[in-house]
Scaffold this motif. Structure first.
Motif, PDB file in Angstrom:
ATOM      1  N   ALA A   1     -11.749  -0.758   3.782  1.00 14.28           N
ATOM      2  CA  ALA A   1     -10.967  -0.028   2.785  1.00 14.28           C
ATOM      3  C   ALA A   1     -11.852   0.308   1.600  1.00 14.28           C
ATOM      4  O   ALA A   1     -12.622  -0.523   1.126  1.00 14.28           O
ATOM      5  N   LYS A   2     -11.698   1.559   1.161  1.00 17.16           N
ATOM      6  CA  LYS A   2     -12.451   2.026  -0.011  1.00 17.16           C
ATOM      7  C   LYS A   2     -11.449   2.684  -0.948  1.00 17.16           C
ATOM      8  O   LYS A   2     -10.701   3.581  -0.526  1.00 17.16           O
ATOM      9  N   ALA A   3     -11.396   2.178  -2.177  1.00 23.96           N
ATOM     10  CA  ALA A   3     -10.498   2.738  -3.195  1.00 23.96           C
ATOM     11  C   ALA A   3      -9.041   2.727  -2.745  1.00 23.96           C
ATOM     12  O   ALA A   3      -8.268   3.620  -3.093  1.00 23.96           O
TER      13      ALA A   3
ATOM     14  N   ASP B   1      -9.531   2.006   9.198  1.00 26.66           N
ATOM     15  CA  ASP B   1      -9.801   2.399   7.812  1.00 26.66           C
ATOM     16  C   ASP B   1      -8.437   2.515   7.124  1.00 26.66           C
ATOM     17  O   ASP B   1      -7.664   3.430   7.418  1.00 26.66           O
ATOM     18  N   VAL B   2      -8.154   1.569   6.239  1.00 29.48           N
ATOM     19  CA  VAL B   2      -6.820   1.473   5.626  1.00 29.48           C
ATOM     20  C   VAL B   2      -6.784   2.320   4.353  1.00 29.48           C
ATOM     21  O   VAL B   2      -7.583   2.115   3.446  1.00 29.48           O
ATOM     22  N   GLY B   3      -5.844   3.289   4.321  1.00 31.29           N
ATOM     23  CA  GLY B   3      -5.795   4.225   3.183  1.00 31.29           C
ATOM     24  C   GLY B   3      -6.968   5.180   3.252  1.00 31.29           C
ATOM     25  O   GLY B   3      -7.735   5.335   2.316  1.00 31.29           O
TER      26      GLY B   3
ATOM     27  N   VAL C   1     -20.037  10.513  -2.686  1.00 29.10           N
ATOM     28  CA  VAL C   1     -18.874   9.614  -2.714  1.00 29.10           C
ATOM     29  C   VAL C   1     -18.217   9.480  -1.334  1.00 29.10           C
ATOM     30  O   VAL C   1     -17.777   8.407  -0.950  1.00 29.10           O
ATOM     31  N   LEU C   2     -18.153  10.595  -0.602  1.00 34.53           N
ATOM     32  CA  LEU C   2     -17.392  10.586   0.650  1.00 34.53           C
ATOM     33  C   LEU C   2     -18.249  10.211   1.860  1.00 34.53           C
ATOM     34  O   LEU C   2     -17.761   9.593   2.797  1.00 34.53           O
ATOM     35  N   LEU C   3     -19.527  10.594   1.832  1.00 34.34           N
ATOM     36  CA  LEU C   3     -20.357  10.403   3.027  1.00 34.34           C
ATOM     37  C   LEU C   3     -21.387   9.287   2.838  1.00 34.34           C
ATOM     38  O   LEU C   3     -21.411   8.315   3.592  1.00 34.34           O
TER      39      LEU C   3
ATOM     40  N   THR D   1     -12.530   8.992   4.416  1.00 31.38           N
ATOM     41  CA  THR D   1     -13.687   8.126   4.174  1.00 31.38           C
ATOM     42  C   THR D   1     -13.247   6.708   3.827  1.00 31.38           C
ATOM     43  O   THR D   1     -12.235   6.553   3.132  1.00 31.38           O
ATOM     44  N   PRO D   2     -13.908   5.683   4.340  1.00 32.64           N
ATOM     45  CA  PRO D   2     -15.143   5.743   5.131  1.00 32.64           C
ATOM     46  C   PRO D   2     -14.958   5.960   6.636  1.00 32.64           C
ATOM     47  O   PRO D   2     -15.937   6.025   7.369  1.00 32.64           O
ATOM     48  N   GLY D   3     -13.728   6.113   7.121  1.00 33.53           N
ATOM     49  CA  GLY D   3     -13.484   6.071   8.571  1.00 33.53           C
ATOM     50  C   GLY D   3     -14.207   7.132   9.387  1.00 33.53           C
ATOM     51  O   GLY D   3     -14.764   6.821  10.447  1.00 33.53           O
TER      52      GLY D   3
ATOM     53  N   LEU E   1      -5.799   4.921   9.075  1.00 36.82           N
ATOM     54  CA  LEU E   1      -4.409   4.595   8.728  1.00 36.82           C
ATOM     55  C   LEU E   1      -4.132   5.144   7.340  1.00 36.82           C
ATOM     56  O   LEU E   1      -4.844   4.811   6.386  1.00 36.82           O
ATOM     57  N   GLU E   2      -3.119   5.984   7.230  1.00 33.03           N
ATOM     58  CA  GLU E   2      -2.857   6.640   5.952  1.00 33.03           C
ATOM     59  C   GLU E   2      -1.346   6.740   5.728  1.00 33.03           C
ATOM     60  O   GLU E   2      -0.616   7.204   6.595  1.00 33.03           O
ATOM     61  N   ALA E   3      -0.919   6.312   4.518  1.00 31.50           N
ATOM     62  CA  ALA E   3       0.514   6.242   4.212  1.00 31.50           C
ATOM     63  C   ALA E   3       1.131   7.613   3.916  1.00 31.50           C
ATOM     64  O   ALA E   3       2.327   7.813   4.149  1.00 31.50           O
ATOM     65  N   GLU E   4       0.348   8.544   3.381  1.00 32.97           N
ATOM     66  CA  GLU E   4       0.921   9.855   2.999  1.00 32.97           C
ATOM     67  C   GLU E   4       0.867  10.819   4.183  1.00 32.97           C
ATOM     68  O   GLU E   4      -0.209  11.069   4.724  1.00 32.97           O
ATOM     69  N   ARG E   5       2.021  11.387   4.488  1.00 33.82           N
ATOM     70  CA  ARG E   5       2.104  12.227   5.682  1.00 33.82           C
ATOM     71  C   ARG E   5       1.152  13.421   5.634  1.00 33.82           C
ATOM     72  O   ARG E   5       0.471  13.739   6.605  1.00 33.82           O
TER      73      ARG E   5
HETATM   74  C1  LIG Z   1      -7.527   6.539  -3.768  1.00 35.91           C
HETATM   75  S1  LIG Z   1      -7.224   6.959  -2.103  1.00 35.91           S
HETATM   76  C2  LIG Z   1      -8.781   6.539  -1.359  1.00 35.91           C
HETATM   77  C3  LIG Z   1      -9.023   7.332  -0.118  1.00 35.91           C
HETATM   78  C4  LIG Z   1     -10.346   7.085   0.579  1.00 35.91           C
HETATM   79  N1  LIG Z   1     -10.408   5.766   1.181  1.00 35.91           N
HETATM   80  C5  LIG Z   1     -11.514   7.325  -0.352  1.00 35.91           C
HETATM   81  O1  LIG Z   1     -12.269   6.394  -0.615  1.00 35.91           O
HETATM   82  O2  LIG Z   1     -11.670   8.458  -0.817  1.00 35.91           O
HETATM   83  C6  LIG Z   1      -6.110   5.677  -1.524  1.00 35.91           C
HETATM   84  C7  LIG Z   1      -5.361   6.097  -0.270  1.00 35.91           C
HETATM   85  O3  LIG Z   1      -4.660   4.971   0.239  1.00 35.91           O
HETATM   86  C8  LIG Z   1      -3.384   5.380   0.696  1.00 35.91           C
HETATM   87  N2  LIG Z   1      -2.525   4.189   0.648  1.00 35.91           N
HETATM   88  C9  LIG Z   1      -2.042   3.562  -0.454  1.00 35.91           C
HETATM   89  N3  LIG Z   1      -1.328   2.467  -0.125  1.00 35.91           N
HETATM   90  C10 LIG Z   1      -1.379   2.390   1.236  1.00 35.91           C
HETATM   91  C11 LIG Z   1      -0.840   1.457   2.187  1.00 35.91           C
HETATM   92  N4  LIG Z   1      -0.107   0.417   1.801  1.00 35.91           N
HETATM   93  N5  LIG Z   1      -1.084   1.673   3.508  1.00 35.91           N
HETATM   94  C12 LIG Z   1      -1.817   2.744   3.906  1.00 35.91           C
HETATM   95  N6  LIG Z   1      -2.355   3.663   3.058  1.00 35.91           N
HETATM   96  C13 LIG Z   1      -2.139   3.487   1.741  1.00 35.91           C
HETATM   97  C14 LIG Z   1      -2.987   6.477  -0.284  1.00 35.91           C
HETATM   98  O4  LIG Z   1      -2.011   7.344   0.276  1.00 35.91           O
HETATM   99  C15 LIG Z   1      -4.325   7.174  -0.533  1.00 35.91           C
HETATM  100  O5  LIG Z   1      -4.542   8.238   0.377  1.00 35.91           O
END
Ligand SMILES: C[S@@+](CC[C@H](N)C(=O)[O-])C[C@H]1O[C@@H](n2cnc3c(N)ncnc32)[C@H](O)[C@@H]1O
Length: 184
Positions: free
Chosen positions: A104-106, A40-42, A19-21, A47-49, A64-68
């Motif tokens: 972006a993935k998931a 890589d947004v979120g 899933v991750l790699l 992953t995938p970044g 790029l990640e929203a959670e600190r």
């Molecule tokens: C379900 S995870 C998927 C993580 C990774 N891409 C994966 O495939 O395993 C979604 C991630 O997106 C982040 N996220 C959600 N909304 C976001 C936003 N508007 N901008 C940046 N990150 C965001 C969440 O904090 C979470 O870590």
């Protein structure tokens, strides 16, 4: 990462690898076919970044990640890879048109992910979404049409959107709005 509580629900290393790699690397050639820096947004656990940064060493990759807490975890990787940087923040709050490719993935439902990612890329750039078979392609196309994007021929498992013009006035919408009032 599997040992770090809360970063991923994956328990088993073989499943984690897939899933991750492997899923991330399946998009490396596609991402490499578009120019410019990559975001890589979120990125979550990276992953995938991170796999993309390893397989495309000449390309700058931003996670790029929203959670600190997750962004802090990711920041531990940046000294390992010269082309990797980490930004803690939301997609909707980033300067627009900064990257060649947004992946972006998931991240969210594909229409929401498309709305968040399209403003981040320059005209001529691309958004690449990792998607499952039930992704609502038509809804993504309707969202894209409102943000100067259009769907291109996409390999199975991906949706490729091309940014065909400048980001229209009013985008990105304020944080949270894309989910509360989806465009499609
Ligand atoms: C379900 S995870 C998927 C993580 C990774 N891409 C994966 O495939 O395993 C979604 C991630 O997106 C982040 N996220 C959600 N909304 C976001 C936003 N508007 N901008 C940046 N990150 C965001 C969440 O904090 C979470 O870590």
């Amino acid at each position: 990462m599997v040992e770090t509580p809360g970063l991923t629900a994956l328990k088993d290393l073989a499943e984690a690898r897939r899933v991750l790699l492997d899923d991330a690397l399946a998009g490396a050639e596609l991402v490499g076919s578009f120019g410019g820096s990559v975001v890589d947004v979120g990125s979550g656990g990276g992953t995938p970044g991170i796999p993309l940064a390893v397989s495309l060493p000449e390309r700058e990759v931003t996670l790029l990640e929203a959670e600190r807490r997750k962004a802090e975890f990711l920041a531990r990787w940046s000294p390992e890879l010269a082309n990797l940087r980490v930004v803690w923040g939301r997609a909707e709050e980033q300067p627009p048109e900064t990257f060649g490719v947004a992946v972006a993935k998931a991240l969210a439902a594909p229409p929401v992910a498309a709305e968040w990612c399209l403003p981040l890329v320059e005209e001529g750039g691309a958004v690449i979404l990792w998607v499952g078979p039930s992704a609502d392609t038509e809804a993504v196309a309707r969202v894209a049409a409102k943000i100067a994007g259009e769907i291109e021929q996409s390999p199975r498992g991906f949706l490729v959107l091309r940014k065909t013009g400048p980001t229209p006035e009013g985008f990105p919408r304020r944080p949270g709005v894309a989910k509360k009032r989806p465009l499609a």
